[in-house]
Design a protein around this motif. Structure first.
Motif, PDB file in Angstrom:
ATOM      1  N   CYS A  51       0.836  -1.202   0.000  1.00  0.00           N
ATOM      2  CA  CYS A  51       0.000   0.000   0.000  1.00  0.00           C
ATOM      3  C   CYS A  51       0.872   1.254   0.000  1.00  0.00           C
ATOM      4  O   CYS A  51       1.909   1.298   0.655  1.00  0.00           O
ATOM      5  CB  CYS A  51      -0.901   0.026   1.230  1.00  0.00           C
ATOM      6  SG  CYS A  51      -2.078  -1.329   1.295  1.00  0.00           S
ATOM      7  N   THR A  53       0.375   5.431   0.625  1.00  0.00           N
ATOM      8  CA  THR A  53      -0.557   6.463   1.080  1.00  0.00           C
ATOM      9  C   THR A  53      -0.095   7.831   0.591  1.00  0.00           C
ATOM     10  O   THR A  53       1.101   8.090   0.464  1.00  0.00           O
ATOM     11  CB  THR A  53      -0.661   6.484   2.618  1.00  0.00           C
ATOM     12  OG1 THR A  53       0.629   6.694   3.158  1.00  0.00           O
ATOM     13  CG2 THR A  53      -1.230   5.194   3.146  1.00  0.00           C
ATOM     14  N   THR A  61      -5.395   9.273   0.722  1.00  0.00           N
ATOM     15  CA  THR A  61      -5.772   8.113  -0.089  1.00  0.00           C
ATOM     16  C   THR A  61      -4.707   7.042   0.071  1.00  0.00           C
ATOM     17  O   THR A  61      -3.545   7.339   0.327  1.00  0.00           O
ATOM     18  CB  THR A  61      -5.912   8.464  -1.586  1.00  0.00           C
ATOM     19  OG1 THR A  61      -4.669   8.999  -2.041  1.00  0.00           O
ATOM     20  CG2 THR A  61      -7.023   9.455  -1.819  1.00  0.00           C
ATOM     21  N   ASP A  63      -3.540   3.462  -2.020  1.00  0.00           N
ATOM     22  CA  ASP A  63      -3.679   2.531  -3.136  1.00  0.00           C
ATOM     23  C   ASP A  63      -2.965   1.246  -2.744  1.00  0.00           C
ATOM     24  O   ASP A  63      -1.776   1.270  -2.436  1.00  0.00           O
ATOM     25  CB  ASP A  63      -3.064   3.116  -4.408  1.00  0.00           C
ATOM     26  CG  ASP A  63      -3.845   4.305  -4.915  1.00  0.00           C
ATOM     27  OD1 ASP A  63      -5.080   4.182  -5.010  1.00  0.00           O
ATOM     28  OD2 ASP A  63      -3.237   5.356  -5.206  1.00  0.00           O
ATOM     29  N   HIS A 100      -6.512  -4.764  -6.888  1.00  0.00           N
ATOM     30  CA  HIS A 100      -6.135  -3.422  -6.480  1.00  0.00           C
ATOM     31  C   HIS A 100      -7.341  -2.738  -5.858  1.00  0.00           C
ATOM     32  O   HIS A 100      -8.463  -2.890  -6.347  1.00  0.00           O
ATOM     33  CB  HIS A 100      -5.661  -2.629  -7.716  1.00  0.00           C
ATOM     34  CG  HIS A 100      -5.412  -1.194  -7.431  1.00  0.00           C
ATOM     35  ND1 HIS A 100      -6.368  -0.232  -7.613  1.00  0.00           N
ATOM     36  CD2 HIS A 100      -4.319  -0.568  -6.964  1.00  0.00           C
ATOM     37  CE1 HIS A 100      -5.864   0.941  -7.282  1.00  0.00           C
ATOM     38  NE2 HIS A 100      -4.626   0.769  -6.881  1.00  0.00           N
ATOM     39  N   SER A 102      -8.521   1.172  -3.853  1.00  0.00           N
ATOM     40  CA  SER A 102      -8.187   2.530  -3.426  1.00  0.00           C
ATOM     41  C   SER A 102      -9.081   2.879  -2.255  1.00  0.00           C
ATOM     42  O   SER A 102     -10.296   2.667  -2.301  1.00  0.00           O
ATOM     43  CB  SER A 102      -8.416   3.527  -4.555  1.00  0.00           C
ATOM     44  OG  SER A 102      -7.489   3.327  -5.577  1.00  0.00           O
TER      45      SER A 102
END
Length: 121
Positions: A51, A53, A61, A63, A100, A102
């Protein structure tokens, strides 16, 4: 001390040293009982999703991509900068293998800290 007395004292010292073992501690594997007393190594936990950030002002956010064969549950956590602004968390999301996701969350004014937690699914 006579020669026979000296020989006897030397023999006693050498015998005592041999019975006592090495004077300096060696590696654990050198001692026969140390190898059996050592606990078996635990298997490493499966790696979680990777991940990244981003924080921009009051928005954060994350991902996450899971390149592993096992699913991973991820959750974005925020700590807001102002005392009156409550900490915010997203709902946990399962990231399947080769998937994936978000995650997004915000504070009213400024984000102090953002991180992602992982839990096996």
């Amino acid at each position: 001390m006579s020669a026979p007395g000296l020989r006897r004292a030397t023999a006693l010292l050498l015998t005592a040293a041999a019975l006592a073992g090495p004077s300096a501690p060696g590696p654990l594997a050198a001692h026969p009982r140390a190898a059996s007393a050592r606990p078996a190594p635990r298997p490493a936990p499966p790696p979680g999703a990777e991940c990244h950030t981003r924080v921009r002002g009051s928005h954060a956010t994350a991902d996450c991509f899971n390149g592993n064969a096992t699913p991973d549950r991820v959750q974005l956590h925020l700590r807001c900068a102002r005392w009156w602004d409550p900490a915010m968390d997203t709902a946990p999301v399962t990231v399947g293998p080769t998937r994936h996701v978000s995650l997004a969350q915000r504070c009213w004014l400024t984000v102090r800290d953002a991180w992602v937690s992982h839990a096996p699914d």
